[in-house]
Design a protein around this motif. Structure first.
Motif, PDB file in Angstrom:
ATOM      1  N   ASP A   1       0.825  -1.208   0.000  1.00 33.91           N
ATOM      2  CA  ASP A   1       0.000   0.000   0.000  1.00 33.91           C
ATOM      3  C   ASP A   1       0.867   1.269   0.000  1.00 33.91           C
ATOM      4  OD1 ASP A   1       1.004  -0.397   2.479  1.00 33.91           O
ATOM      5  OD2 ASP A   1      -0.790   0.226   3.559  1.00 33.91           O
ATOM      6  N   GLY A   2       2.049   1.156  -0.593  1.00 31.45           N
ATOM      7  CA  GLY A   2       2.975   2.296  -0.617  1.00 31.45           C
ATOM      8  C   GLY A   2       2.388   3.515  -1.300  1.00 31.45           C
ATOM      9  N   CYS A   3       1.720   3.264  -2.420  1.00 33.45           N
ATOM     10  CA  CYS A   3       1.142   4.382  -3.174  1.00 33.45           C
ATOM     11  C   CYS A   3       0.030   5.061  -2.369  1.00 33.45           C
ATOM     12  CB  CYS A   3       0.615   3.873  -4.514  1.00 33.45           C
ATOM     13  SG  CYS A   3      -0.027   5.190  -5.535  1.00 33.45           S
ATOM     14  N   ALA A   4      -0.809   4.248  -1.734  1.00 34.25           N
ATOM     15  CA  ALA A   4      -1.919   4.805  -0.945  1.00 34.25           C
ATOM     16  C   ALA A   4      -1.380   5.669   0.194  1.00 34.25           C
ATOM     17  CB  ALA A   4      -2.782   3.675  -0.397  1.00 34.25           C
ATOM     18  N   ARG A   5      -0.292   5.198   0.814  1.00 36.22           N
ATOM     19  CA  ARG A   5       0.297   5.969   1.924  1.00 36.22           C
ATOM     20  C   ARG A   5       0.871   7.285   1.414  1.00 36.22           C
ATOM     21  NH1 ARG A   5       3.309   1.988   6.177  1.00 36.22           N
ATOM     22  NH2 ARG A   5       1.685   0.419   6.310  1.00 36.22           N
TER      23      ARG A   5
END
Lengths: 178, 158
Positions: free
Chosen positions: B74-78
């Motif tokens: 979930d790197g992009c969401a963070r």
């Protein structure tokens, strides 16, 4: 007042109204065209690009591990202070600086066509004229020195110790991007 | 007859003016939206080169941090929680292997992509350094190295 005079006056009024309307139309079209012609200022980005380029090139490692030749900034300072110093028993500081700067900026020039540059290293605040030894290190297109228009420049300070002595130099990159 | 012609011309001019002004407003609104997108892309470009989430020092991106962000599920969401939606960043070293970095091939890789989508975007690129934590691997030592890289940050124009 006879009919001819009245008719002439009406024609004159009509002409005046038409003239005013024509002026309004012209003004409207000018405003419309100004709206179409967007003035996107790229100066901020080009300035950021020039500063990013000079800072990143200077910080890049050369592949040598000893202090006077470790980074491009080290090799430029070495090329100014002792240009004949041999890095790793292979090449002089001046040759290393020339090779690294050309290779580094050349990589970016491949991506940005018509990017021309001049990198100058000189002492901060003054420069010796007509003295012995190196007064200034210049890499790139020397013709850009005289160019006053449409160029972007960015400077970084080079500080450190060389042979136990402190030095303060300024590296100035002049870019021309068409 | 002259009055009829004049009224007709006035009507034509009024309609023309309305069309011109409407077109002008639409053009201005589109230009403003485009300017805002460009400003945001430039802002994000500056943020990425200074934010401790990405860099080890100003203008020097840390390869370990980039790899961690790129491989987080979930790197992009963070990142979107921090910097807003609809943007991406891409870092590519100018020499060395150009494979995208993952847990399996780090540090033998040279490209990182975060939040990349197949869509139209306004993007800017900038020369940066990448701090390679395991830059030079010797027989008995591992030396860090600063490589040249190109950072691209873009905002999707939706």
């Amino acid at each position: 007042m006879d009919g001819n005079c009245l008719s002439a006056r009406r024609r004159a009024q009509s002409s005046m109204v038409m003239l005013v309307l024509a002026i309004i139309i012209v003004l409207g079209m000018v405003a419309f065209l100004f709206g179409l012609a967007r003035t996107v200022s790229s100066a901020e980005y080009l300035n950021l690009y020039a500063h990013g380029l000079v800072a990143s090139v200077l910080k890049t490692d050369t592949g040598y591990t000893e202090a006077p030749c470790k980074t491009v900034a080290d090799s430029l300072a070495c090329a100014y202070l002792t240009p004949s110093y041999i890095c790793g028993g292979q090449e002089t500081c001046a040759d290393l600086a020339d090779r690294m700067v050309n290779a580094s900026i050349g990589r970016f020039a491949e991506r940005k066509e018509s990017l021309r540059y001049l990198l100058t290293v000189e002492p901060e605040g003054f420069s010796a004229i007509g003295g012995e030894g190196v007064t200034r290190v210049e890499l790139g297109e020397l013709s850009l020195r005289k160019l006053r228009e449409s160029r972007i420049s960015a400077a970084e300070r080079l500080t450190g110790f060389f042979g136990g002595q402190p030095y303060v130099l300024t590296a100035t990159l002049v870019l021309v991007v068409r | 007859m002259e009055y009829i012609m004049m009224i007709f011309l006035i009507m034509v001019v009024v309609v023309g003016l309305i069309v011109l002004l409407t077109g002008y407003q639409i053009t201005r609104a589109a230009a403003d939206r485009s300017d805002r997108t460009q400003d945001r892309a430039l802002f994000l470009l500056k943020q990425v080169t200074t934010h401790p989430l990405f860099v080890s020092e100003e203008g020097v991106l840390d390869d370990a941090k980039l790899t961690a962000l790129a491989t987080l599920p979930d790197g992009c969401a963070r990142l979107e929680d921090l910097f807003g939606p609809d943007w991406f960043l891409e870092v590519e070293t100018l020499d060395g292997p150009g494979a995208a970095c993952a847990q399996t091939n780090y540090p033998a890789c040279g490209r990182w992509e975060l939040c990349k989508q197949d869509a139209r975007a306004v993007a800017y690129d900038l020369p940066v350094n990448v701090y390679r934590n395991a830059g030079t691997i010797l027989a008995r030592d591992v030396l860090a190295r600063r490589d040249l890289a190109i950072l691209t940050v873009g905002v999707y124009g939706r």
